[in-house]
Design a protein around this motif. Structure first.
Motif: not given
Length: 440
Positions: A343-349, A405-409
């Protein structure tokens, strides 16, 4: 047509009928059925109609919600749930990053998938409005995890000692991702076995055996740590909580012995050999400790891209930030191998702040619900909420070593806590008692 195909078609059709004419929660059960069975990849898929089952299940939920919206809104209000604003914040952040993502098309496609997931979560919240409905969804989850465990048993390990290609729609066939979705079911089963009658206890043992065996066959070290963390969390409260049912501590100790005996029975040398690699930090490739290099590289990436690099951006850029030996014989880059750093790498702090805020909001909501249940002396529901907390904790521990980070579960486990808070806590705050009356 195979028996599995016939059973799937029967349950799918019966679920649609029940959702439209009997109870709205049936639409959620149909969705869970399709998610776990994932009929498109099963060997019997050729013998069933080639239709988009996932799309139909999702559409069914939205149709039922539209038809019964006025009634359901009185029982479950989105604005009462603080967790939903953080889900929307995450979704908006992913949408904003379409303008800055390194791999724009991939980021856009997965953001659309994430948007659909959030919509389904919002719909499910209004469709699951009673304790019986919540219990049905929890059992559907357990049944789905049991089915995956059965498939793992039938398929067996491959030449690399793993089980791949058996998972749900959003796992892409990856064994680690599949195991992560199965882990929380064991903590929920612990609660069900404790609270249930003899038939429920027997069913819980049956399901638990297939789920545990499936996790063992998959050989996921992160899943092993998740099971240990979640189980210890729940058993700690069973043993040391001030709020005790008759024989509670004895039951907890019995569960420990059954779990240990079951572990000895289902595990083999290959499993323990892989788990022992956790201690061998000198060989990063064997122990998985090389993930630390990927995590540290995330900070280097953010120095050049403060807003993040979007979905798959780290994989694309990783050869520029990691030593060359990680890419010998590879045509693709490396992932972060951690939900937090993903999540940090995808959409930052800012994106990581939104995720942490979502989780903190969830646990605060759970805390307030538990306080209310203690004051109401509803200790059975109190321990159910604890089990849901333990389930979420087990997933977070497991997900700390894979990208989920975006998983269904993840979002379903948060949803279960939100639904429990609505049923046991939020509706009781209505001064007119209108919502509480409708729930009973």
């Amino acid at each position: 047509m195979s028996k599995f195909a016939l059973l799937f078609i029967f349950l799918f059709t019966a679920g649609i009928f029940s959702a439209l004419f009997i109870t709205p929660v049936a639409s959620v059960l149909v969705y869970q059925l399709v998610y776990f069975v994932n009929p498109d990849i099963r060997w019997w898929a050729a013998s069933i109609p080639g239709i988009q089952y996932s799309f139909i299940a999702s559409l069914l939920m939205l149709v039922v919600l539209t038809i019964r919206y006025k009634e359901l809104s009185l029982q479950a209000e989105w604005k009462k749930q603080p967790v939903f604003k953080w889900m929307l914040a995450l979704l908006l952040m992913y949408g904003f990053m379409i303008n800055f993502a390194i791999v724009t098309e991939v980021h856009k496609a997965f953001t659309q998938d994430f948007a659909k997931r959030v919509i389904i979560i919002f719909a499910a919240y209004k469709l699951i409005t009673s304790e019986r409905a919540l219990n049905a969804c929890l059992w559907a989850y357990v049944a789905g995890a049991t089915y995956i465990g059965y498939i793992a048993y039938v398929v067996g390990r491959n030449a690399q000692g793993r089980v791949e290609g058996i998972g749900m729609v959003d796992t892409g066939g990856d064994g680690n991702l599949t195991a992560a979705a199965m882990v929380p079911a064991l903590i929920i089963l612990t609660y069900m076995a404790w609270m249930g009658n003899k038939k429920i206890k027997a069913l819980a043992v049956f399901c638990g055996a297939f789920i545990a065996n499936g996790i063992v066959l998959i050989n996921s070290r992160g899943a092993f740590l998740g099971v240990v963390a979640g189980t210890l969390f729940f058993l700690f409260y069973m043993i040391f909580s001030r709020y005790q049912r008759k024989g509670q501590r004895g039951t907890a100790i019995l569960i420990v012995f059954i779990a240990l005996a079951g572990t000895v029975y289902v595990t083999d040398d290959a499993f323990w050999t892989r788990m022992e690699t956790l201690k061998n930090t000198e060989d990063g490739g064997e122990s998985g400790s090389h993930r630390i290099d990927f995590w540290m590289a995330t900070f280097d990436v953010l120095e050049d891209y403060p807003l993040g690099v979007g979905i798959q951006g780290f994989i694309e850029l990783s050869p520029n930030y990691l030593p060359e030996h990680y890419f010998e014989g590879r045509n693709t880059g490396k992932a972060t191998h951690s939900t937090w750093f993903q999540v940090l790498s995808e959409i930052g702090w800012l994106g990581l702040f939104f995720l942490l805020s979502l989780l903190i909001s969830t646990f605060r909501l759970s805390r307030d619900t538990k306080r209310h249940l203690i004051n109401s002396e509803n200790y059975d529901a109190y321990f159910k909420v604890l089990a849901l907390e333990g389930a979420l904790l087990s997933f977070l521990v497991t997900a700390s070593f894979i990208d989920r980070g975006r998983s269904e579960m993840l979002y379903w486990l948060i949803l279960f806590i939100a639904i429990a808070s609505n049923i046991y806590y939020l509706r009781s705050k209505d001064p007119e008692g209108r919502r509480l009356k409708r729930a009973t």
